[in-house]
Structures are given as C-alpha cells and as structure tokens.
Scaffold this active site. Structure first.
Site, mmCIF file in Angstrom:
data_model
loop_
_atom_site.group_PDB
_atom_site.id
_atom_site.type_symbol
_atom_site.label_atom_id
_atom_site.label_comp_id
_atom_site.label_asym_id
_atom_site.label_seq_id
_atom_site.Cartn_x
_atom_site.Cartn_y
_atom_site.Cartn_z
ATOM 1 N N ARG A 102 0.858 -1.180 0.000
ATOM 2 C CA ARG A 102 0.000 0.000 0.000
ATOM 3 C C ARG A 102 0.898 1.235 0.000
ATOM 4 N NH1 ARG A 102 -3.551 -2.760 -1.669
ATOM 5 N NH2 ARG A 102 -5.411 -3.439 -0.558
ATOM 6 N N HIS A 141 -1.786 1.265 -9.560
ATOM 7 C CA HIS A 141 -2.418 0.254 -8.692
ATOM 8 C C HIS A 141 -3.098 -0.829 -9.538
ATOM 9 C CE1 HIS A 141 -4.065 -0.315 -4.365
ATOM 10 N NE2 HIS A 141 -4.012 -1.478 -4.985
HETATM 11 P P1 NDP Z 1 -1.466 -12.079 3.998
HETATM 12 O O1 NDP Z 1 -2.275 -11.652 5.152
HETATM 13 O O2 NDP Z 1 -1.666 -13.449 3.429
HETATM 14 O O3 NDP Z 1 0.086 -11.989 4.381
HETATM 15 C C1 NDP Z 1 0.622 -10.926 5.099
HETATM 16 C C2 NDP Z 1 2.080 -11.234 5.419
HETATM 17 O O4 NDP Z 1 2.662 -10.063 6.019
HETATM 18 C C3 NDP Z 1 2.233 -12.375 6.427
HETATM 19 O O5 NDP Z 1 3.362 -13.159 6.099
HETATM 20 C C4 NDP Z 1 2.481 -11.636 7.748
HETATM 21 O O6 NDP Z 1 3.264 -12.335 8.690
HETATM 22 C C5 NDP Z 1 3.259 -10.423 7.260
HETATM 23 N N1 NDP Z 1 3.162 -9.335 8.227
HETATM 24 C C6 NDP Z 1 2.045 -8.697 8.677
HETATM 25 N N2 NDP Z 1 2.374 -7.763 9.600
HETATM 26 C C7 NDP Z 1 3.719 -7.808 9.731
HETATM 27 C C8 NDP Z 1 4.646 -7.109 10.549
HETATM 28 N N3 NDP Z 1 4.266 -6.164 11.403
HETATM 29 N N4 NDP Z 1 5.963 -7.422 10.419
HETATM 30 C C9 NDP Z 1 6.363 -8.392 9.565
HETATM 31 N N5 NDP Z 1 5.536 -9.110 8.775
HETATM 32 C C10 NDP Z 1 4.218 -8.817 8.862
HETATM 33 O O7 NDP Z 1 -1.645 -10.968 2.874
HETATM 34 P P2 NDP Z 1 -1.482 -11.107 1.278
HETATM 35 O O8 NDP Z 1 -0.173 -11.762 0.999
HETATM 36 O O9 NDP Z 1 -2.687 -11.692 0.660
HETATM 37 O O10 NDP Z 1 -1.464 -9.571 0.834
HETATM 38 C C11 NDP Z 1 -0.508 -8.668 1.352
HETATM 39 C C12 NDP Z 1 -0.857 -7.264 0.942
HETATM 40 O O11 NDP Z 1 -0.606 -7.076 -0.446
HETATM 41 C C13 NDP Z 1 -2.317 -6.869 1.101
HETATM 42 O O12 NDP Z 1 -2.634 -6.563 2.438
HETATM 43 C C14 NDP Z 1 -2.418 -5.663 0.200
HETATM 44 O O13 NDP Z 1 -2.032 -4.516 0.920
HETATM 45 C C15 NDP Z 1 -1.357 -5.956 -0.865
HETATM 46 N N6 NDP Z 1 -1.988 -6.227 -2.162
HETATM 47 C C16 NDP Z 1 -1.822 -5.330 -3.167
HETATM 48 C C17 NDP Z 1 -2.384 -5.531 -4.407
HETATM 49 C C18 NDP Z 1 -2.109 -4.602 -5.545
HETATM 50 O O14 NDP Z 1 -2.811 -4.653 -6.571
HETATM 51 N N7 NDP Z 1 -1.101 -3.751 -5.468
HETATM 52 C C19 NDP Z 1 -3.254 -6.696 -4.664
HETATM 53 C C20 NDP Z 1 -3.289 -7.636 -3.561
HETATM 54 C C21 NDP Z 1 -2.711 -7.377 -2.347
HETATM 55 P P3 NDP Z 1 2.796 -13.755 9.310
HETATM 56 O O15 NDP Z 1 2.957 -14.737 8.197
HETATM 57 O O16 NDP Z 1 3.747 -13.990 10.412
HETATM 58 O O17 NDP Z 1 1.369 -13.569 9.740
#
Ligand code: NDP
Length: 308
Positions: A223, A271
């Site tokens: 984001r 985006h």
């Molecule tokens: P998930 O919820 O599957 O994965 C999130 C990952 O981030 C997990 O591995 C999590 O760790 C890690 N994480 C969360 N908080 C922290 C932190 N504070 N420190 C370190 N690691 C952290 O999400 P997705 O993979 O499905 O999507 C990720 C993001 O991608 C979405 O939230 C969105 O913002 C973005 N996105 C953008 C798109 C675009 O078109 N540009 C389209 C789709 C998504 P853990 O495994 O330990 O829980």
C-alpha cells in the site's frame, strides 16, 4: 436471504450474473439499492458504511472483495462480525505476473536502458546472473509465498521476512523486528508485500533504506502508506537506492505535480498489479458463504486485533 454488493458497479453486473447462474437461493443486491435491510445476511464490499450495525441488523459476515482490508474501518464494525479477505487466485496470479516483471526490469537495468534509449545511447552494462541477485520479500503470506515460488523458477537468491517464522525450501526466512536488519542487509531487490497495519505504516523509510546494500532497488506492491515518499527521493538522490517500481502511492491517483511522474529512477503504475476477477473470485466468495452457512470458519478470516 440476500447478499449486498458494494464495490465497483460495472464489475457488479458480472457478480449479479454469476449469482443468478450458480447460487439462485442468494438474492444479489447492489449498493445503494439495498431493499429490505433485514434480509441482508452477507456484505461483499470494498468499503463498508460506518453505521453497519444499524443499517444491516441481520448481517452475518463481511466478505471483502480485496486481498487487503486496510480500507475498512475495522474499529467501526460490530465486534461479533466475522471479516474475511478475498483469496482470489486471480489476484495472486496478477501479483505474480507484476512481481516477475518488476524484478526482471530492475535485475536487467531496464530503467537505465529506457533512459539510454531516450538519449540515443547504445551502451551495454555488465550482466549479473540471477543466482547472484538477492531478492527479499517482506510479507510471506498468500501473495509473498506465491511470488517467491515464481521467482525461484528464474533462479534468484531468495529470502523472506514476516512476523512469524516460516519455512520454505530454498528461501532464507527471517522473522520479526529483531531479524529485520539481517534480512535487509542482504536484499539487492526488496519487495514490499505487507498488509497495511499500525505496525507497517511508513515502514519503507530512510532508516530502512540505509540498512539495504548500497544501490539496492525497491518494489512496493503493498500500500502507498507503507512508503515515506520523501525518504525514497532522498535515498535515490544519494545513490543508496538505484531505482524503484511502485504500484501504489499515498494519494491515488497521484497529483499532476507529483515528483514521481518524471523521476528517471522510478517506474510508476496505477495500482494495477492485481485486480479481483469476478469469475475466479465468485467461487471463493460463494464457498465462504456456504462455509458460514454450515457453521464452518471462513477462509481468509482476518484477526481484527492484528488488522490483517
Ligand atoms: P497475507 O495476510 O496473506 O500476508 C501478510 C504477510 O505479512 C504475512 O506473512 C504476515 O506475517 C506479514 N506481516 C504482517 N504484519 C507484519 C509485521 N508487522 N511485520 C512483519 N511481517 C508482517 O496478505 P497477502 O499476501 O494476501 O497480501 C498482502 C498485501 O498485499 C495486502 O494486504 C495488500 O495490501 C497488498 N496487495 C496489493 C495488491 C495490488 O494490486 N497492489 C493486490 C493484492 C494485495 P505472518 O505470516 O507472520 O502472519
């Protein structure tokens, strides 16, 4: 029983057709034509109205039509309401395509070759083998893991960082704030695939860039608010960063005078890394409704306290 759809109206028409064809027991309604609110049990939405509890008194679940849920005001939602994000394989496919394109563009110096073409300069640069290019993924979730798999096929040296410890064959995994410096210290190309939460807002700042090897490159597919945009300009100006590919910005669309439009070290896209595809997302959404009807947990249900 009815489902209320509150997102892109044009794609809504496709959702309507899919519900009519495959789930005629669920009446599809499109915002703002909500009909009798008491009949609405499911909300499929990009953003939810703040007065949800009073507006839809019998709502049973909020099914986001996006992978991220940061656009929702989670604290305004009724506490008992389960919220699931969209696990559309079409989104993950789009993210894999974009990440592969962005990594290859940076790996093969395409920002510079584009500038050279515009300057009429025919000048070859040394080629670094993929096995020597270290690509690090922040966020090892649905998108991060799929992208790592794609990049493995191209032979890159891969690592990942998440909140909790992960194990992936051939990928060096780091976890938590304590291991962030070690992770960053070995990333030639850093990809942000984090959800936007209070912990990750502004994480891509100068202090983080300074922990990367000099001349590293950044890809932000998370984001816009993950990135401190002024710090990126500073890091590019000093040579600490050599380039950036950005799919997301703090303000979208970017204003006409935004410095990123014309920056030679930045490739900007509006985006578009991924978009929810009704045809593949419908099966996921319907499956979640059926799961809820059978009393089973939702796929992709978020932890309201963690914000993702
Ligand atoms: P998930 O919820 O599957 O994965 C999130 C990952 O981030 C997990 O591995 C999590 O760790 C890690 N994480 C969360 N908080 C922290 C932190 N504070 N420190 C370190 N690691 C952290 O999400 P997705 O993979 O499905 O999507 C990720 C993001 O991608 C979405 O939230 C969105 O913002 C973005 N996105 C953008 C798109 C675009 O078109 N540009 C389209 C789709 C998504 P853990 O495994 O330990 O829980």
């Amino acid at each position: 029983m009815a489902l209320l759809y509150k997102a892109d109206p044009q794609r809504g028409e496709r959702w309507r057709q899919l519900f009519a064809a495959h789930a005629p027991d669920i009446e599809f309604r499109q915002w703002p034509d909500i009909g009798n609110p008491a009949e609405i049990e499911y909300l499929a939405a990009w953003q939810a109205p703040d007065d949800l509890a009073t507006l839809l008194p019998n709502l049973k679940a909020l099914l986001a039509i996006s992978a991220g849920v940061d656009q929702l005001n989670l604290s305004a939602l009724p506490p008992h309401l389960p919220v699931a994000r969209m696990l559309d394989p079409g989104i993950t496919q789009g993210m894999c395509e974009y990440a592969t394109w962005a990594v290859l563009s940076l790996h093969r110096d395409m920002l510079r070759y584009r500038a050279q073409q515009q300057a009429g300069a025919w000048e070859a640069r040394a080629l670094v083998p993929a096995s020597q290019r270290r690509v690090g993924v922040m966020g090892m979730g649905q998108q991060g893991k799929a992208i790592v798999k794609c990049l493995q096929g191209l032979g890159f040296a891969l690592s990942g960082w998440a909140r909790s410890a992960h194990q992936l064959t051939g990928v060096e995994c780091f976890a938590g704030p304590a291991q962030l410096p070690a992770f960053l210290g070995q990333c030639d190309i850093l990809i942000c695939l984090l959800p936007l939460t209070e912990q990750t807002r502004g994480i891509l700042d100068l202090s983080l860039f300074e922990q990367l090897p000099r001349g590293a490159a950044l890809i932000n597919m998370g984001r816009g608010a993950h990135l401190n945009e002024a710090d990126l300009l500073t890091a590019l100006a000093s040579g600490q960063l050599s380039g950036a590919v950005l799919d997301v910005l703090g303000v979208e669309p970017a204003p006409a005078d935004h410095p990123f439009w014309q920056h030679p070290g930045i490739m900007l896209t509006p985006h578009i890394a991924a978009m929810t595809q009704p045809d593949s997302a419908f099966a996921v959404l319907l499956d979640n409704i059926r799961r809820h009807q059978r009393g089973e947990p939702l796929n992709g249900q978020i932890d309201r306290a963690d914000g993702y």
